[in-house]
Design an enzyme around this catalytic site. Sequence first.
Site: not given
Ligand code: URA
Length: 434
Positions: A82, A161, A168, A183, A187
């Site tokens: 990620h 999220d 946000r 967040s 996921k």
């Molecule tokens: N990527 C995400 O999935 N969430 C965030 O808050 C920032 C970057």
Amino acid sequence: MIPQWLIEQKRDGFALSEEDLRSFIKGFASGTIPDYQMAALAMAIYFKGMTDTEVMVLTDAMMRSGDLISFDGWNRPTADKHSTGGIGDKLSLMIAPLAASVGLAVPMISGRGLGITGGTLDKLESIPGYNTRLTTEAFKQVIETVGCSIIGQTERLAPADKKLYALRDVTGTVPSIPLITASIMSKKGAEGAETLIFDIKCGRAAFMRSIEQARLLAESLSRVGRALNRKTAALITDMDQPLGRSIGNAVEVTEAVETLKGKGPADTRELTLELTALMTVVTGLHSSVEIARGELAQRLDDGQALDVFRKMVIAQGGDPRFIDDPTALPQPGHRQWVTAPSSGYVADVDALAIGRVVLQLGGGRTKTDDTIDYAAGIEALVQQGDYVEKGEPLMCLLAKSPSQTEALLPLASSSITLSPEKPPARKLILETLD
Ligand code: URA
């Protein structure tokens, strides 16, 4: 639970109880708690932070707001990478098939670009026919047959999220370490991979501007990862300058294909190899990063990683012709070269300015529902250390019309700093944290 009391509690710097936090998130996800109260709580969290326990509870509550994918019983290790987002970051397009080519199963849930940072999903959607919205069953089926699949966050994956991120984004509450951690990890937790590798971007075009902030985020992600029983490792990588020589959507897919053919810019290849090597070592597939790097480089050079990529594109409905013929991807109506005002070495390429140029050319969004021009962007971008003669190209702007590129020439030109001295080599990897 009275929502405004929770907001007040956080506003005044107190920790929230597990029960209250869970019912607040449940209420927000189901619509009984309105956006304005969630936004107020997010702002209070932005200013007052959260304890480790609160971050874990928030992550878990958001993760459990939808389906949990499981790979239990699979005979291959599962791993994902990620990135926190940057300019020219097309690494997922190479890392997923490369890791799959050596035997990992890679479930990858990617995001769209927002603001100046690009998104893997938008890049993939520039491929005619490619479907980023698979059901959980189809997602697992593609991973089983091909080795990897890259899709978007569905309505069933951490929906709390999805809703909170959109909120946000328009309330100035994105760059908060507890909120970013919850967040990302909600996921990743729902997606089911056992190993998670984080690429924390750091620099003027990243959410984390300083190495201290990047370190805090890496540590926070790893703590939650451990609590969720995942193996994790992180690299902090430079995002002062863009990655690669192509920035946009279709052009980044073309650069990814070049890299999968064993070519492509050196920085793009290096980070692809480093992050994938970390993935295979942490899963236990390779015994050292050196051994991993050697085998992975071979898979890039002999076309095996490209083969997996081609299979993934076909399995997800995409037309694979662009792999051999880049003009099968969306093409710009107009190309405009930006040239060097003097001779010299490229001392700096400002990733923030480059991101702003690409956004205004039509390659990004300023609002979630903006449409993207997949062909827009920049190609043939110079990199730090290149030498250019006066009048030689610094980059090529790609857009629909000359009026778009004309207006952006001054910003594009000013993003490049030339110097008579050769600059030191760019440090791509700032820190490794296992
Ligand atoms: N990527 C995400 O999935 N969430 C965030 O808050 C920032 C970057």
